[in-house]
Scaffold this active site. Structure first.
Site, PDB file in Angstrom:
ATOM      1  N   LYS A 105       7.099 -11.047   9.921  1.00 41.15           N
ATOM      2  CA  LYS A 105       6.170 -11.102   9.367  1.00 41.15           C
ATOM      3  C   LYS A 105       4.912 -12.253   9.876  1.00 41.15           C
ATOM      4  O   LYS A 105       5.060 -13.661   8.786  1.00 41.15           O
ATOM      5  CB  LYS A 105       5.923 -10.328   8.121  1.00 41.15           C
ATOM      6  CG  LYS A 105       3.975  -9.601   8.526  1.00 41.15           C
ATOM      7  CD  LYS A 105       4.847  -8.306   7.391  1.00 41.15           C
ATOM      8  CE  LYS A 105       3.162  -7.408   6.934  1.00 41.15           C
ATOM      9  NZ  LYS A 105       3.588  -6.280   5.575  1.00 41.15           N
ATOM     10  N   GLU A 156       3.576   7.474  -2.593  1.00 37.77           N
ATOM     11  CA  GLU A 156       2.513   7.965  -3.494  1.00 37.77           C
ATOM     12  C   GLU A 156       3.828   9.462  -3.863  1.00 37.77           C
ATOM     13  O   GLU A 156       2.644   9.531  -5.497  1.00 37.77           O
ATOM     14  CB  GLU A 156       1.086   8.398  -3.230  1.00 37.77           C
ATOM     15  CG  GLU A 156       0.551   7.628  -2.129  1.00 37.77           C
ATOM     16  CD  GLU A 156       1.071   6.935  -1.078  1.00 37.77           C
ATOM     17  OE1 GLU A 156       0.427   6.216   0.043  1.00 37.77           O
ATOM     18  OE2 GLU A 156       1.693   7.472  -0.214  1.00 37.77           O
ATOM     19  N   ARG A 193      -1.894  12.709  -0.027  1.00 40.98           N
ATOM     20  CA  ARG A 193      -0.885  13.245  -0.013  1.00 40.98           C
ATOM     21  C   ARG A 193      -0.163  13.327  -0.842  1.00 40.98           C
ATOM     22  O   ARG A 193       1.094  14.191  -1.439  1.00 40.98           O
ATOM     23  CB  ARG A 193      -0.206  11.283   0.693  1.00 40.98           C
ATOM     24  CG  ARG A 193      -0.653  11.194   1.766  1.00 40.98           C
ATOM     25  CD  ARG A 193      -0.401   9.337   1.991  1.00 40.98           C
ATOM     26  NE  ARG A 193       1.385   9.653   2.239  1.00 40.98           N
ATOM     27  CZ  ARG A 193       1.887   9.503   3.215  1.00 40.98           C
ATOM     28  NH1 ARG A 193       1.648   9.861   4.609  1.00 40.98           N
ATOM     29  NH2 ARG A 193       3.358   9.035   3.486  1.00 40.98           N
TER      30      ARG A 193
END
Length: 584
Positions: free
Chosen positions: A243, A328, A356
């Protein structure tokens, strides 16, 4: 090299040396753009080689590539006819930060929430099979997205398809912050054993498996993708990438560079540093309370910085801090369980991600009346403005769930007072709409922060006038205050009210207003349909009270201009005052 690439077909003509030149130029262009335009940095720098390899081997858009979250789709956009948006500053705003079918036939979905690529692509694969198609279906997933429950549901479904389906698992050992979840122990073993570990999550779902140790080696990726092209069964290609690759600051601090404000390219320093004082205040408050209350637990779903929990603060909190990964729904249900077990859980996330969690809030928390606390950050039209990240639909979502108390503080002091009360009380599930300081309290009619909010649905009158009453909820208390000031200059002494509660009405006060007011105007920094203002309008429906509801009409808005949207909906003191005078 960038000038030669008009579409994926041009990639197929390149030799290995030219591919590497292209990759280097793409990284340079993305960094130059990000340094002035802001946006996602680390995810896109890490997936350049994989994107070049995908478009070299597969035939997009016939072969369909679906990106999870799609915040790593900048290289994909560069290679599919949108290069100018990354090389010409005059065109930096031409494209969104996510895949967008309106931009290109190579994009199949507007995607901005995580863990959905495998599920979306499984639908494409089934549609293909039912219609006798032969194209490849590829789902790209990484940056911790695998920790979301939808990803497991997708893998489970795909494992039974028994047809062409390719999952590219971009493993950079990171989410936005560090990864969390027991499965990452098994993924680490796969990395350490060159994909040979017996503990293989993907095979357990019934998928074939390939491993590429260096996912930033474009030639190795091309060979791997060629092996699975036109495969007749589901397969996972597990690639290990870095990354932030190619930019030292992003490689060193992967969390900070997941998304970044404009910066100096030479040093990596932010051009205009910004500190979210509400996030900072939340972290300081919670850490202080943890020392007094061993039952207090701070929770997040892969976005710890939303509440100011830096790596140092996470370490300080120790076992009283929980990150469930990008899940979540898990966080909300776990919070209910923690509350039932006698703990004081506080879960924080952005308003867009609370979308969500509706079922868990409704069923697991509120039906059971478990006193968990939920902090809704960024809830404002002045927050994120991509169509996939709209943050002003939270009031209709949360204020209509029975048993939930949704509070809208107007100032930092009131926010901290409400947070302290919510944690200490053990009667109600409580959500707090963390202020976005659009209209700072100008102290014309100061807000008093109380210590106790158990007497529900009691609005606070901060200035008593007559004829016109202005109810400014949360972020828009300041708008109500400034509108009152404008009306005052026109001879109207308006009553100003801080409602505080979004889940109920102060009917006693509303009746009192009928004695000497003819107009009530509500102001909310959110969607009007199903919102706070409509509740007031409904209450007064059978009376002669005139009502004005100021807010945002229900619609999908994409990369809108904040000032223009406010002006179009008369969300400025002058325009609101003029509407009120016209009604009078």
């Amino acid at each position: 090299m960038l000038e030669k690439i008009k579409g994926p077909e041009d990639l197929k003509k390149l030799n290995p040396q030219e591919r590497q030149e292209l990759i280097d130029e793409m990284r340079k262009a993305m960094l130059e753009r990000a340094s002035v335009h802001m946006g996602h940095v680390g995810p896109d720098l890490g997936i350049v080689e994989a994107t070049v390899a995908l478009h070299t081997v597969f035939d997009s858009p016939k072969d369909k590539i679906v990106y999870d979250v799609s915040h790593q789709s900048y290289p994909h956009k560069m290679l599919t006819g949108r290069m100018q948006a990354y090389t010409d500053p005059a065109h930096y705003n031409d494209v969104s930060g996510y895949t967008n079918p309106d931009e290109s036939e190579h994009d199949f979905f507007n995607v901005g929430h995580t863990s959905t690529s495998i599920s979306l692509a499984s639908g494409l694969a089934k549609a293909r099979d039912l219609q006798g198609g032969k194209e490849n279906i590829i789902a790209v997933i990484g940056d911790g997205s695998l920790s979301g429950g939808m990803a497991f549901g997708g893998l489970d479904t795909v494992g039974e398809l028994g047809t062409n389906f390719i999952v590219v698992f971009n493993d950079n050992d990171m989410s936005i912050a560090e990864n969390h979840g027991g499965m990452y122990k098994g993924i680490k073993k796969l990395r350490e054993t060159n994909g040979q570990a017996a503990d293989n999550l993907f095979r357990a779902f019934g998928l074939d498996y390939r491993f590429v140790a260096d996912g930033n080696d474009v030639e190795a990726l091309i060979r791997a993708f060629e092996e699975v092209r036109d495969i007749d069964h589901p397969v996972v290609v597990h690639i290990v990438t870095q990354k932030g690759k190619g930019y030292a600051p992003a490689e060193k601090n992967k969390e900070d560079w997941h998304w970044h404000m404009p910066f100096d390219l030479a040093t990596g320093e932010v051009r205009e540093p910004y500190t979210d004082r509400y996030g900072e205040a939340t972290a300081a408050f919670l850490l202080q309370q943890m020392k007094k209350d061993p039952k207090l637990v701070a929770m997040t779903a892969a976005v710890p910085m939303v509440m100011g929990f830096t790596p140092e603060r996470r370490k300080e909190a120790g076992s009283q801090y929980i990150d469930v990964g990008i899940a979540e729904e898990q966080a909300v249900s776990m919070a209910s369980g923690l509350a039932k077990g006698g703990m004081h859980p506080v879960f924080a996330s952005y308003a867009t991600f609370f979308q969500r969690t509706y079922d868990q809030l409704f069923q697991d928390v509120c039906v059971n009346r478990n006193p968990a606390t939920f902090l809704v950050f960024g809830a404002s039209m002045y927050s994120m403005n991509d169509v996939t990240h709209l943050c002003f639909y939270d009031i209709p979502l949360l204020s209509n769930i029975p048993n939930l108390v949704y509070l809208a503080p107007a100032t930092l002091e009131e926010y901290k007072a409400m947070l302290g009360w919510a944690i200490a009380q053990e009667t109600h599930p409580v959500a707090i709409r963390v202020p976005v300081p659009v209209y700072e309290n100008g102290s014309l009619y100061p807000v008093k922060a109380e210590k106790d909010y158990r007497e529900l649905n009691r609005f606070a009158v901060t200035h008593k006038g007559s004829q016109v009453a202005l109810l400014g909820a949360g972020n828009f208390y300041g708008l109500a205050e400034q509108t009152a000031k404008d009306l005052q200059s026109r001879g109207i002494d308006a009553t100003v009210i801080n409602p505080r509660y979004l889940t109920g009405l102060d009917t006693e006060l509303l009746e009192e207003l009928r004695k000497d007011h003819t107009v009530v105007a509500t102001m909310e920094d959110g969607c009007l349909a199903g919102g706070f203002g409509e509740k007031i309008a409904s209450y007064y429906g059978k009376t002669d009270m005139r009502i004005l509801n100021f807010g945002i009409p229900k619609a999908f808005y994409d990369r809108y201009d904040y000032a223009r949207l406010a002006e179009e909906n008369h969300l400025t003191p002058q325009l609101a005052a003029e509407d009120i005078l016209a009604l009078l």
